[in-house]
Design an enzyme around this catalytic site. Sequence first.
Site, PDB file in Angstrom:
ATOM      1  N   CYS A  88       0.877  -1.268  -0.113  1.00 30.54           N
ATOM      2  CA  CYS A  88      -0.148   0.052   0.098  1.00 30.54           C
ATOM      3  C   CYS A  88       0.903   1.449   0.194  1.00 30.54           C
ATOM      4  O   CYS A  88       1.555   1.631  -1.014  1.00 30.54           O
ATOM      5  CB  CYS A  88      -0.928  -0.103   1.184  1.00 30.54           C
ATOM      6  SG  CYS A  88      -2.410   0.978   0.920  1.00 30.54           S
ATOM      7  N   HIS A 196      -3.506  -5.437   1.019  1.00 31.00           N
ATOM      8  CA  HIS A 196      -2.898  -5.886   2.251  1.00 31.00           C
ATOM      9  C   HIS A 196      -2.954  -7.579   2.753  1.00 31.00           C
ATOM     10  O   HIS A 196      -3.870  -7.932   3.007  1.00 31.00           O
ATOM     11  CB  HIS A 196      -3.586  -5.129   3.292  1.00 31.00           C
ATOM     12  CG  HIS A 196      -3.397  -3.713   3.466  1.00 31.00           C
ATOM     13  ND1 HIS A 196      -2.590  -2.960   3.975  1.00 31.00           N
ATOM     14  CD2 HIS A 196      -4.202  -2.759   2.618  1.00 31.00           C
ATOM     15  CE1 HIS A 196      -2.613  -1.829   3.733  1.00 31.00           C
ATOM     16  NE2 HIS A 196      -3.360  -1.631   2.926  1.00 31.00           N
ATOM     17  N   GLU A 198      -1.309  -8.693   4.855  1.00 29.72           N
ATOM     18  CA  GLU A 198      -1.101  -8.933   6.529  1.00 29.72           C
ATOM     19  C   GLU A 198      -2.613  -8.739   6.961  1.00 29.72           C
ATOM     20  O   GLU A 198      -2.583  -9.260   8.361  1.00 29.72           O
ATOM     21  CB  GLU A 198      -0.153  -8.112   7.115  1.00 29.72           C
ATOM     22  CG  GLU A 198      -0.772  -6.413   7.134  1.00 29.72           C
ATOM     23  CD  GLU A 198      -0.977  -5.640   5.827  1.00 29.72           C
ATOM     24  OE1 GLU A 198      -0.610  -6.030   4.611  1.00 29.72           O
ATOM     25  OE2 GLU A 198      -1.138  -4.328   6.094  1.00 29.72           O
TER      26      GLU A 198
END
Lengths: 224, 79
Positions: A88, A196, A198
Amino acid sequence: MKSAVIQFPGSNCDRDLAMALNRVGGAGPAQIVWHKETSLPAGLDLVAIPGGFSFGDYLRCGAIAARSPITRAIVAFAKRGGHVLGVCNGFQVLTEAGLLPGALMRNANLKYICRTVGLRVDTTDSAFTAGYAPGQEIALPIAHHDGNYTADADTLARLEDAGRVAFRYTDNPNGSAGDIAGILSANRRVLGMMPHPERASETAHGNTDGAVLFRSLADAMAPA
Amino acid sequence: MKARVHVMLKAGVLDPQGEAVRHALGTLGFSGVDGVRQGKVIDLELAETDAQKARAAVEEMCEKLLANTVIERYDIEIG
């Protein structure tokens, strides 16, 4: 795998990224490195640049972070063949620092988009994507205002010819050229991506498609 | 010495913000606005007193930070 997560003023995914890295184990927990540092910890396998709004997105997203003292060390690390992951805002920093080509512009619909999107894994030829199946469709969350990837026609052709598009949107949310969601450097060791991983890396997230990326990295970095 | 830098998206790079402004102007009844491009203006106060040196310095600043030359171009006014 020995990794470090860079922290800029305004980073907000640093701890999530460190947790995702820690979950796949390795040589101790991911170290958080403040942007004022001029060097990276010794013996790193991976540097991860997290999402967020470094320096409040002043001037351009990632522009100020790309001129931070630590970024000089990250560029040198990448030039030595180190692995670097930018998620990002981290992707925006990598383009601003010149480690990846192109730029990320305002989303075509001018809206901040925060939702889970479909992606296709376009290449498994990298330490980041080796654990996916070629062409595998996955879902990952995005959360950005400036994810509209753009580059000149020559650069786009070069990325396509070399198979450097790592992830592509199955339903383009932001207007990005070629539905590009993530790209690799020429040596395939630097990955920038808007989604993302994560945030989709443990069962409590309701989606573990992103965990494969961290597992792939850990496997690639494991001592032979 | 003062310097003013205009940073604009390069021709051919779609400007979604400019497009949104164009649509809004149309909504307000301003017909006949065929295009809007949005950029930024950066004013600098420089210690340098030599215009030529000032221009060279600002050009370097533009290349290194003030503009992203992948998508933007810049113009410099000195004085």
